[in-house]
Design a protein around this motif. Structure first.
Motif, mmCIF file in Angstrom:
data_model
loop_
_atom_site.group_PDB
_atom_site.id
_atom_site.type_symbol
_atom_site.label_atom_id
_atom_site.label_comp_id
_atom_site.label_asym_id
_atom_site.label_seq_id
_atom_site.Cartn_x
_atom_site.Cartn_y
_atom_site.Cartn_z
ATOM 1 N N THR A 166 0.844 -1.207 0.000
ATOM 2 C CA THR A 166 0.000 0.000 0.000
ATOM 3 C C THR A 166 0.877 1.253 0.000
ATOM 4 O O THR A 166 0.612 2.211 -0.730
ATOM 5 N N GLY A 222 -8.830 1.519 9.862
ATOM 6 C CA GLY A 222 -7.799 0.488 9.697
ATOM 7 C C GLY A 222 -7.736 -0.115 8.309
ATOM 8 O O GLY A 222 -7.136 -1.179 8.116
ATOM 9 N N LYS A 279 -5.631 3.804 4.853
ATOM 10 C CA LYS A 279 -5.549 5.159 4.297
ATOM 11 C C LYS A 279 -4.254 5.855 4.725
ATOM 12 O O LYS A 279 -3.547 6.452 3.904
ATOM 13 N N THR A 280 -3.960 5.770 6.031
ATOM 14 C CA THR A 280 -2.758 6.463 6.512
ATOM 15 C C THR A 280 -1.494 5.807 5.958
ATOM 16 O O THR A 280 -0.506 6.501 5.663
HETATM 17 N N1 LIG Z 1 -2.506 -4.420 2.720
HETATM 18 C C1 LIG Z 1 -2.485 -3.516 3.712
HETATM 19 N N2 LIG Z 1 -2.458 -2.197 3.429
HETATM 20 C C2 LIG Z 1 -2.472 -1.272 4.416
HETATM 21 N N3 LIG Z 1 -2.506 -1.564 5.734
HETATM 22 C C3 LIG Z 1 -2.543 -2.859 6.072
HETATM 23 C C4 LIG Z 1 -2.528 -3.888 5.087
HETATM 24 N N4 LIG Z 1 -2.578 -5.093 5.718
HETATM 25 C C5 LIG Z 1 -2.600 -4.834 7.025
HETATM 26 N N5 LIG Z 1 -2.576 -3.495 7.266
HETATM 27 C C6 LIG Z 1 -2.639 -2.889 8.595
HETATM 28 O O1 LIG Z 1 -3.863 -2.202 8.673
HETATM 29 C C7 LIG Z 1 -3.681 -0.997 9.409
HETATM 30 C C8 LIG Z 1 -4.040 0.193 8.538
HETATM 31 O O2 LIG Z 1 -3.980 1.321 9.351
HETATM 32 P P1 LIG Z 1 -4.165 2.797 8.803
HETATM 33 O O3 LIG Z 1 -3.870 3.684 9.966
HETATM 34 O O4 LIG Z 1 -3.411 2.993 7.549
HETATM 35 O O5 LIG Z 1 -5.731 2.793 8.491
HETATM 36 P P2 LIG Z 1 -6.681 4.024 8.194
HETATM 37 O O6 LIG Z 1 -7.513 3.604 7.035
HETATM 38 O O7 LIG Z 1 -5.876 5.265 8.084
HETATM 39 O O8 LIG Z 1 -7.592 4.057 9.498
HETATM 40 P P3 LIG Z 1 -8.323 5.294 10.195
HETATM 41 O O9 LIG Z 1 -9.654 5.440 9.535
HETATM 42 O O10 LIG Z 1 -8.438 4.849 11.627
HETATM 43 O O11 LIG Z 1 -7.467 6.526 10.035
HETATM 44 C C9 LIG Z 1 -2.241 -0.953 9.861
HETATM 45 O O12 LIG Z 1 -2.161 -1.506 11.157
HETATM 46 C C10 LIG Z 1 -1.548 -1.856 8.854
HETATM 47 O O13 LIG Z 1 -0.396 -2.472 9.377
#
Ligand SMILES: Nc1ncnc2c1ncn2[C@@H]1O[C@H](COP(=O)(O)OP(=O)(O)OP(=O)(O)O)[C@@H](O)[C@H]1O
Ligand SMILES: [Mg+2]
Length: 144
Positions: free
Chosen positions: A12, A36, A39-40
């Motif tokens: 990602t 999760g 996105k980040t």
């Molecule tokens: N294929 C993947 N791509 C991205 N993250 C992954 C993947 N597989 C597992 N993860 C895990 O999923 C989580 C993604 O967290 P992230 O903070 O990027 O989510 P987010 O969409 O920003 O959530 P939020 O809405 O809470 O801000 C991390 O803990 C990461 O290690």
């Protein structure tokens, strides 16, 4: 729309890095998807693709973080805690969405679009959980 299946956080981030290298002044990327969903992680990749030296942290509490030092400034916005368009305006964030400069990446863009078709200049990226490490990332063809 194009689709990418990511199998790891690294994949990602690599996708984000590619977009960071390609990014142009005034880009607005609107990210949506569950908590999760990655996105980040994508934003971390965009920052590195732009050559931003700083580590990216989710701006959930700050609403907005700006990172300089890269090829273009990166504005990272997280609308999770806001309830809708009027909240976004109340927080003073509207101009970042409507008169962007640098590269603007917005987590929880659906708080702004609120079921409406987003402004034409906002490039949409949608994250879906498939399994623990798999994410389906759907994005506008303009990014491909
Ligand atoms: N294929 C993947 N791509 C991205 N993250 C992954 C993947 N597989 C597992 N993860 C895990 O999923 C989580 C993604 O967290 P992230 O903070 O990027 O989510 P987010 O969409 O920003 O959530 P939020 O809405 O809470 O801000 C991390 O803990 C990461 O290690
Ligand atoms: Mg996040």
């Amino acid at each position: 729309m194009a689709t990418y299946i990511s199998h790891s956080p690294d994949e990602t981030r690599a996708l984000g890095e590619k977009w960071g290298r390609a990014a142009k002044e005034g880009w607005v990327l609107g990210l949506s998807g569950d908590l999760g969903s990655g996105k980040t992680q994508l934003v971390k990749g965009i920052a590195s693709g732009l050559g931003c030296p700083a580590r990216v942290h989710s701006p959930t509490y700050a609403l907005l973080n700006e990172y300089s030092g890269g090829r273009l400034p990166l504005i990272h916005i997280d609308l999770y805690r806001l309830n809708g368009r009027s909240d976004v305006i109340g927080a003073g964030l509207e101009e970042y969405l409507t008169r962007p400069s640098g590269v603007t990446v917005v987590e929880w863009i659906e708080r702004w679009t609120a079921g409406q078709v987003p402004e034409a200049h906002i490039q949409q990226i949608v994250f879906e959980h498939i399994s623990e490490f798999e994410r389906k990332i759907t994005y506008d063809h303009s990014l491909a």
